[in-house]
Design a protein around this motif. Sequence first.
Motif, PDB file in Angstrom:
ATOM      1  N   MET A 257      32.935  38.726  38.688  1.00  0.00           N
ATOM      2  CA  MET A 257      33.469  39.326  39.912  1.00  0.00           C
ATOM      3  C   MET A 257      34.985  39.531  39.816  1.00  0.00           C
ATOM      4  O   MET A 257      35.511  40.546  40.288  1.00  0.00           O
ATOM      5  CB  MET A 257      33.124  38.442  41.106  1.00  0.00           C
ATOM      6  CG  MET A 257      31.629  38.347  41.412  1.00  0.00           C
ATOM      7  SD  MET A 257      31.237  37.127  42.695  1.00  0.00           S
ATOM      8  CE  MET A 257      32.074  37.847  44.094  1.00  0.00           C
ATOM      9  N   ILE A 258      35.691  38.581  39.198  1.00  0.00           N
ATOM     10  CA  ILE A 258      37.149  38.703  39.091  1.00  0.00           C
ATOM     11  C   ILE A 258      37.539  39.901  38.237  1.00  0.00           C
ATOM     12  O   ILE A 258      38.365  40.739  38.639  1.00  0.00           O
ATOM     13  CB  ILE A 258      37.747  37.398  38.522  1.00  0.00           C
ATOM     14  CG1 ILE A 258      37.652  36.271  39.556  1.00  0.00           C
ATOM     15  CG2 ILE A 258      39.202  37.605  38.101  1.00  0.00           C
ATOM     16  CD1 ILE A 258      38.084  34.924  39.034  1.00  0.00           C
ATOM     17  N   LYS A 260      35.688  42.425  37.408  1.00  0.00           N
ATOM     18  CA  LYS A 260      35.204  43.659  38.029  1.00  0.00           C
ATOM     19  C   LYS A 260      36.183  44.134  39.088  1.00  0.00           C
ATOM     20  O   LYS A 260      36.476  45.343  39.196  1.00  0.00           O
ATOM     21  CB  LYS A 260      33.822  43.421  38.639  1.00  0.00           C
ATOM     22  CG  LYS A 260      33.235  44.651  39.299  1.00  0.00           C
ATOM     23  CD  LYS A 260      31.860  44.359  39.885  1.00  0.00           C
ATOM     24  CE  LYS A 260      31.294  45.588  40.576  1.00  0.00           C
ATOM     25  NZ  LYS A 260      29.964  45.302  41.184  1.00  0.00           N
ATOM     26  N   TYR A 261      36.709  43.187  39.870  1.00  0.00           N
ATOM     27  CA  TYR A 261      37.697  43.560  40.889  1.00  0.00           C
ATOM     28  C   TYR A 261      38.979  44.075  40.230  1.00  0.00           C
ATOM     29  O   TYR A 261      39.579  45.051  40.699  1.00  0.00           O
ATOM     30  CB  TYR A 261      37.997  42.358  41.780  1.00  0.00           C
ATOM     31  CG  TYR A 261      38.987  42.658  42.874  1.00  0.00           C
ATOM     32  CD1 TYR A 261      38.568  43.203  44.077  1.00  0.00           C
ATOM     33  CD2 TYR A 261      40.359  42.425  42.697  1.00  0.00           C
ATOM     34  CE1 TYR A 261      39.475  43.495  45.089  1.00  0.00           C
ATOM     35  CE2 TYR A 261      41.267  42.720  43.692  1.00  0.00           C
ATOM     36  CZ  TYR A 261      40.816  43.256  44.885  1.00  0.00           C
ATOM     37  OH  TYR A 261      41.715  43.554  45.877  1.00  0.00           O
ATOM     38  N   GLU A 264      38.422  47.598  39.119  1.00  0.00           N
ATOM     39  CA  GLU A 264      38.388  48.565  40.216  1.00  0.00           C
ATOM     40  C   GLU A 264      39.762  48.790  40.825  1.00  0.00           C
ATOM     41  O   GLU A 264      40.063  49.892  41.293  1.00  0.00           O
ATOM     42  CB  GLU A 264      37.417  48.079  41.293  1.00  0.00           C
ATOM     43  CG  GLU A 264      35.964  48.060  40.839  1.00  0.00           C
ATOM     44  CD  GLU A 264      35.043  47.478  41.896  1.00  0.00           C
ATOM     45  OE1 GLU A 264      35.577  46.963  42.908  1.00  0.00           O
ATOM     46  OE2 GLU A 264      33.811  47.530  41.715  1.00  0.00           O
ATOM     47  N   SER A 265      40.607  47.747  40.839  1.00  0.00           N
ATOM     48  CA  SER A 265      41.903  47.871  41.504  1.00  0.00           C
ATOM     49  C   SER A 265      43.006  48.372  40.581  1.00  0.00           C
ATOM     50  O   SER A 265      43.929  49.058  41.035  1.00  0.00           O
ATOM     51  CB  SER A 265      42.312  46.521  42.100  1.00  0.00           C
ATOM     52  OG  SER A 265      42.381  45.526  41.084  1.00  0.00           O
ATOM     53  N   ALA A 577      42.865  38.660  42.617  1.00  0.00           N
ATOM     54  CA  ALA A 577      41.422  38.911  42.681  1.00  0.00           C
ATOM     55  C   ALA A 577      40.705  37.796  43.441  1.00  0.00           C
ATOM     56  O   ALA A 577      39.838  38.065  44.281  1.00  0.00           O
ATOM     57  CB  ALA A 577      40.862  39.044  41.266  1.00  0.00           C
ATOM     58  N   SER A 580      41.430  38.078  47.183  1.00  0.00           N
ATOM     59  CA  SER A 580      40.715  39.202  47.782  1.00  0.00           C
ATOM     60  C   SER A 580      39.233  38.889  47.942  1.00  0.00           C
ATOM     61  O   SER A 580      38.619  39.215  48.973  1.00  0.00           O
ATOM     62  CB  SER A 580      40.902  40.454  46.922  1.00  0.00           C
ATOM     63  OG  SER A 580      42.270  40.806  46.823  1.00  0.00           O
ATOM     64  N   LEU A 581      38.650  38.236  46.961  1.00  0.00           N
ATOM     65  CA  LEU A 581      37.235  37.866  47.063  1.00  0.00           C
ATOM     66  C   LEU A 581      37.004  36.849  48.167  1.00  0.00           C
ATOM     67  O   LEU A 581      35.962  36.872  48.836  1.00  0.00           O
ATOM     68  CB  LEU A 581      36.754  37.314  45.716  1.00  0.00           C
ATOM     69  CG  LEU A 581      36.708  38.306  44.552  1.00  0.00           C
ATOM     70  CD1 LEU A 581      36.359  37.592  43.259  1.00  0.00           C
ATOM     71  CD2 LEU A 581      35.692  39.413  44.831  1.00  0.00           C
ATOM     72  N   LEU A 584      37.039  38.752  51.471  1.00  0.00           N
ATOM     73  CA  LEU A 584      35.829  39.558  51.644  1.00  0.00           C
ATOM     74  C   LEU A 584      34.576  38.704  51.850  1.00  0.00           C
ATOM     75  O   LEU A 584      33.501  39.249  52.096  1.00  0.00           O
ATOM     76  CB  LEU A 584      35.633  40.466  50.423  1.00  0.00           C
ATOM     77  CG  LEU A 584      36.712  41.530  50.195  1.00  0.00           C
ATOM     78  CD1 LEU A 584      36.467  42.238  48.867  1.00  0.00           C
ATOM     79  CD2 LEU A 584      36.719  42.530  51.345  1.00  0.00           C
ATOM     80  N   GLU A 586      33.080  37.012  49.562  1.00  0.00           N
ATOM     81  CA  GLU A 586      32.225  37.036  48.379  1.00  0.00           C
ATOM     82  C   GLU A 586      32.068  35.646  47.755  1.00  0.00           C
ATOM     83  O   GLU A 586      31.012  35.310  47.226  1.00  0.00           O
ATOM     84  CB  GLU A 586      32.805  38.012  47.347  1.00  0.00           C
ATOM     85  CG  GLU A 586      32.817  39.460  47.793  1.00  0.00           C
ATOM     86  CD  GLU A 586      31.415  40.006  48.028  1.00  0.00           C
ATOM     87  OE1 GLU A 586      30.477  39.540  47.339  1.00  0.00           O
ATOM     88  OE2 GLU A 586      31.252  40.868  48.899  1.00  0.00           O
TER      89      GLU A 586
END
Length: 721
Positions: A257-258, A260-261, A264-265, A577, A580-581, A584, A586
């Motif tokens: 997840m880290i 991937k974020y 994307e960012s 990251a 932010s997770l 959200l 997550e």
Amino acid sequence: SDSECEYSTASISTGQKAKSCRKPSAESNGKRKMQPHATSARASKKTSTDIDIFGISKHRNIPNKEHSLDQLTSFFVNRVANGCERRATTTDGEFYIDCKLETALAADALSHLEKAIRRLQVTNENLPDPPPLCQKDTRSEYEEIAWPLGYDLREALIKTTTKGFSGHIEFDTEGRRTNFVLHYSKLGKESQFVYAGDWDYKTNIINKKDHVEDRSLALKPGSKIRVVTKTGSPYFSVVDTPEGKIYRGYCVDLIDMIFKYIKESTKEHFEYEFYVAPGNEYGNQIEGTNKWTGIIGELVDYKAHLGICDLTITSERNAVVDFSIPFMDLGISLLFREEDPEAPDRFSFIKPLSLDVWLYLATTYVIVSFVLLVCARMSQDDWVNPHPCNQNPENLENIWSLYNCMWLTMGSIMTQGCDILPRAAGSRWIAGVWWFFALIVTASYTANMSTFLSNSRRSNVINDVKELSEQNKISYGAVYNGSTYRFFQTSNDTVYSKIWSVMNAAKPTVFTTSNLEGKDRVTRSNGKYAFFMESTSIEYYIKRNCTLKMLGSKLDSKEYGIAMPKNYGFKGKIDHAILSLQELGELEKLKKKWWEDEDNQEHCEKIIKEEDDSGSLQMKNTSGIFLVLGTGGILGTIVAIIDFMFHARQISVKEKVTFMEALSSEWHASLNPRALHKPTAPPRSAPPSTASPSPQRERSQSRAVSVLRAASSFINFDEIY
């Protein structure tokens, strides 16, 4: 070089030409430039046009006492400096000293000593022998036999300045080195030390010469980020499949997840790989060294870029590695086994008195009832006139049948009293003694019942750490050398210090090598062992084993974070990251997935037991009372039915009607709630039979009537007051 050079170390550091030195051979021609090394000392830069390489060679033989003092010192300087070379290039005119840092410092120290001795201008003729080693207890005793030249030598050492392998050599009045420059290097991308700047003693400022990226900040093109971890559910596990090994767990999903974020960012793509740390351990400092083991050791040695598992952020670890912002909050708590549920005791009201007391009480009740019956029958005052208006009755009446005697004694011990009382002195004395006995029994029963209920509500199981420290029946432990272990070891709290002392002195040991081992030990101990561990791990285990529970509140507050080498270049991106997770939601979803859903067959849900502060009895403890009430009610109903049928039989015989007619008439008359009176005899539905009964039937009826009359006379069913 095999040539013997008669020059001092200072002439080397200043770049002067050596005296009587042979030109180096072609093989050693100065076409090499030394690469900086981790253990190399870098000398001052000088320009030379006609010198390639100077070598310092040792003397062929150790000089004897015939040599001068400066020759002796020079010999040791050459021995220490053996192997050090000054190399120069013909392109830029710079040279470097290639030797161990310790060697360079030792050579400089001896060279400085040589210069100071030369400054004394002492010859062999006037050189006194030094005294024995200074072993005196006081300064005055030392000064009495001190070497006369000692003070002068010290002053010479302080006043002497020279140039050595490590640069300018000068000391202050306290004997500390001053006016020197320290050169420092960094590991570059190619894992080589690169000159990065210097520190000046005079200015106390670090001057950075070049911008050099640390090895910890750089990744080679196409290289993968190495993530070190340790196996342990639910954080990381390795599953063997026909396609190969598969990594799964909370940490694997979190890293996915880290990155991937980040992709994307920032549109940056990174490849990463997991591997298990040597020894599958968190890591501890090796005693007496700066080396670490486990995950921390891999990061300190730059063998891994990231380290993730249930790794607690501590000050000791944070001193050698960096941590990301926490991705999980937790605290130390206590894992314990649920006590086995007790079977409900329906007859708990019997427990205040033992079985033999109950048997003695029942026997006494029957005996006293019979004694009261006999005394009441013998006492003339209990024989009364049934018709007070008739002053000369033909018969006297005694109400004390066995039934009424037992009714009186039962009402007394039940503290309900009775509507009939004895009149004679003897029977009253018997009744009074029985009342006193009943008073003591009922009071004792009430007191014991209260104590019994209080003890049954008081649990023997510990509820917090303080209660745990005050008992010695339950042992407790933690993971050896883990963060929880260190917490108790270094705590100044009285309770925690006591717990540490007990754990450390326990034989056999109460420490384990992992949380899983501790959990298994708690499960097998049947309530005799408790285990300190992080609350997150406890939450994971109690979701999958319904016999386990977490006791008390958290002892501290700590966090899990992702470890990385100091000054890691991607720390900011990883922190952003994770934050932010968290925002959200997550991370909370990820925890719910691995703590409640994945690999969970039991799905244990802990029900919070609401304890009544008033201490009221529970139904499971009082159901026996209702059972006794129901049994008594059923028996009473059966007796009433038998009595009703017996009464209907009497009426059928007396009124010369059938049994069913008498039963039906009495049933309707007795069970009509609006009727308060009923006829003494039911209406006849047919004329009475004129046929005389047979003699055999008359004899049977007469015998039955005689038995019933005798029983009625003794028990007196007709006289119910």
